[in-house]
Design an enzyme around this catalytic site. Structure first.
Site, short mmCIF file in Angstrom:
data_model
loop_
_atom_site.label_atom_id
_atom_site.label_comp_id
_atom_site.label_asym_id
_atom_site.label_seq_id
_atom_site.Cartn_x
_atom_site.Cartn_y
_atom_site.Cartn_z
N SER A 1 -26.55 -2.94 -10.91
CA SER A 1 -27.68 -1.95 -11.06
C SER A 1 -28.46 -1.99 -9.79
O SER A 1 -28.66 -2.64 -9.01
CB SER A 1 -28.62 -2.99 -12.13
OG SER A 1 -28.49 -3.01 -13.37
N GLU B 1 -32.34 -2.89 -5.60
CA GLU B 1 -31.98 -4.01 -5.87
C GLU B 1 -30.94 -5.02 -4.79
O GLU B 1 -30.96 -6.02 -4.37
CB GLU B 1 -31.31 -4.21 -7.14
CG GLU B 1 -30.98 -5.60 -7.73
CD GLU B 1 -30.86 -5.61 -9.25
OE1 GLU B 1 -29.89 -6.40 -9.48
OE2 GLU B 1 -31.54 -5.32 -9.94
N ARG C 1 -35.27 -11.14 -9.85
CA ARG C 1 -34.52 -10.76 -8.77
C ARG C 1 -34.61 -11.32 -7.49
O ARG C 1 -34.56 -10.57 -6.44
CB ARG C 1 -33.90 -9.29 -9.02
CG ARG C 1 -33.53 -8.71 -10.32
CD ARG C 1 -32.15 -9.52 -10.92
NE ARG C 1 -31.93 -9.00 -12.16
CZ ARG C 1 -32.26 -9.68 -13.20
NH1 ARG C 1 -33.14 -10.43 -13.48
NH2 ARG C 1 -32.19 -8.94 -14.35
#
Length: 376
Positions: free
Chosen positions: A268, A364, A193
């Site tokens: 998420s 995130e 990520r």
């Protein structure tokens, strides 16, 4: 049918971190697209968490010439689909909402198809288009919200595949020099990520505006179904093809994840934490059911959703926000939330997971404007 992407092509030269193309020829392009900005623009429709915020100016960018006309504007923020974003307040600057469209097969050789899309293309629609065209390879990434241009910044991933594994080239405008820059896969410095855009802070200062992205889809296709949930969904299919895998991924995501149009969310909300082998061994001795994924470097990735659920947050609310009842990893806005509500819940979840498991969760999504030191 292909949809050509607005472009400027010129002479190439090598620079560190990518391939720069001179834009000397762009002046001959007839007509200049309008660059009028909306003022005091409401950003609520531009983020899938539906958090209230305003920008001093907002421009929808559909042509490269608009970027060239606005590249000296400061401060600026480049916005994609707003699906991995927490607006932490108003922004006294220019928001460039990337809406450059177009998708096409740009090259084919014995080994792969090379498929290009404009930064403003919807990611899921792009994935479906590649599959309908007979070019498999992105099926595990179906139904991920957001835009094509944002995919390499976040290095989006799901069910055992990351966008960076299929990426061939990112084409961007250097907003400082006005040059066209190509980043190959190595130059993007992909991680979990993560990418060079985040490492260098370009996702916050708008230094490089991604215009289009090319993906390399191998012809020697192999199904990626090692994730347990996906394998179970396809248990009755002996040899699943790419379309069947995409259908399975879509079905899984629709069962587990809320539709942002109905229940605002940013997907998420926490990274799956990666811990060293010793820490993983200690945790698994106490919690044998802990979902975990050994990594090539010997470390172990833990399922953040499992940790959050065991800490008691699945389906639990704090004010107008909460962790989703079907997937504890997803933070949702039940209505009327602001950035402070999101921060309060984020800190509460982090605290409880830390106290129970000794594991630190990191968010995130991108927070913008940037939070003060220590606030996140």
């Amino acid at each position: 049918m292909t949809q050509p992407i607005p472009s400027f092509r010129a002479t190439a030269g090598i620079v560190p971190g990518g391939l720069t193309l001179s834009l000397a020829g762009c002046a001959s392009t007839p007509g200049t697209p309008r660059t009028e900005a909306a003022t005091s623009a409401d950003l609520t429709p531009y983020n899938t968490l539906a958090l209230p915020a305003r920008a001093a100016r907002l421009v929808s960018v559909r042509h490269v010439a608009q970027l060239m006309a606005l590249r000296r504007a400061q401060p600026r923020f480049i916005l994609g689909g707003g699906s991995n974003l927490v607006f932490a307040g108003d922004f006294d600057g220019l928001v460039l909402h990337m809406a450059i469209a177009g998708r096409q097969l740009v090259h084919e050789d014995d080994d792969a198809w090379y498929v290009e899309a404009g930064a403003g293309e919807n990611w899921h629609e792009f994935v479906l288009w590649t599959l309908r065209s007979g070019w498999p390879g992105l099926e595990n990434l179906a139904l991920i919200p957001g835009s094509v241009g944002a995919a390499p910044i976040q290095n989006i991933g799901a069910y055992g595949l990351e966008a960076g594994e299929r990426l061939h080239r990112v084409e961007a405008i250097d907003m400082h020099s006005g040059e066209w820059v190509h980043f190959d896969r190595a130059a993007c410095r992909f991680g979990y990520r993560d990418s060079r855009w985040k490492q260098e802070g370009w996702h916050l200062d708008g230094r490089f505006a991604i215009v289009r992205v090319t993906f390399r889809l191998p012809k020697r296709w192999q199904p990626q179904i090692r994730y347990a949930d996906l394998a179970a969904e396809l248990a009755d299919v002996a040899q699943p093809d790419a379309g069947q895998i995409a259908d399975a991924v879509i079905a899984l995501r629709q069962r587990k994840l809320p539709d942002p149009a109905r229940l605002p969310n940013a997907g998420s909300f926490f990274h799956n934490p990666v811990v060293d082998a010793a820490a993983a061994t200690r945790l698994l001795a106490s919690y044998p059911a802990l979902a975990h994924y050994p990594q090539p470097d010997g470390r172990c990735k833990l399922a953040a959703g499992w940790l959050i659920e065991q800490a008691g947050w699945k389906g639990r609310r704090l004010g107008p926000v909460g962790m989703y009842e079907k997937q504890a990893l997803v933070l949702v806005n039940h209505g009327g939330a602001c950035a402070n509500d999101v921060l309060a819940l984020m800190h509460a979840v982090q605290r409880d997971v830390r106290e129970r498991f000794g594991v630190e969760l990191t968010p995130e999504p991108t927070f913008f404007p940037l939070l003060p030191e220590g606030a996140g």
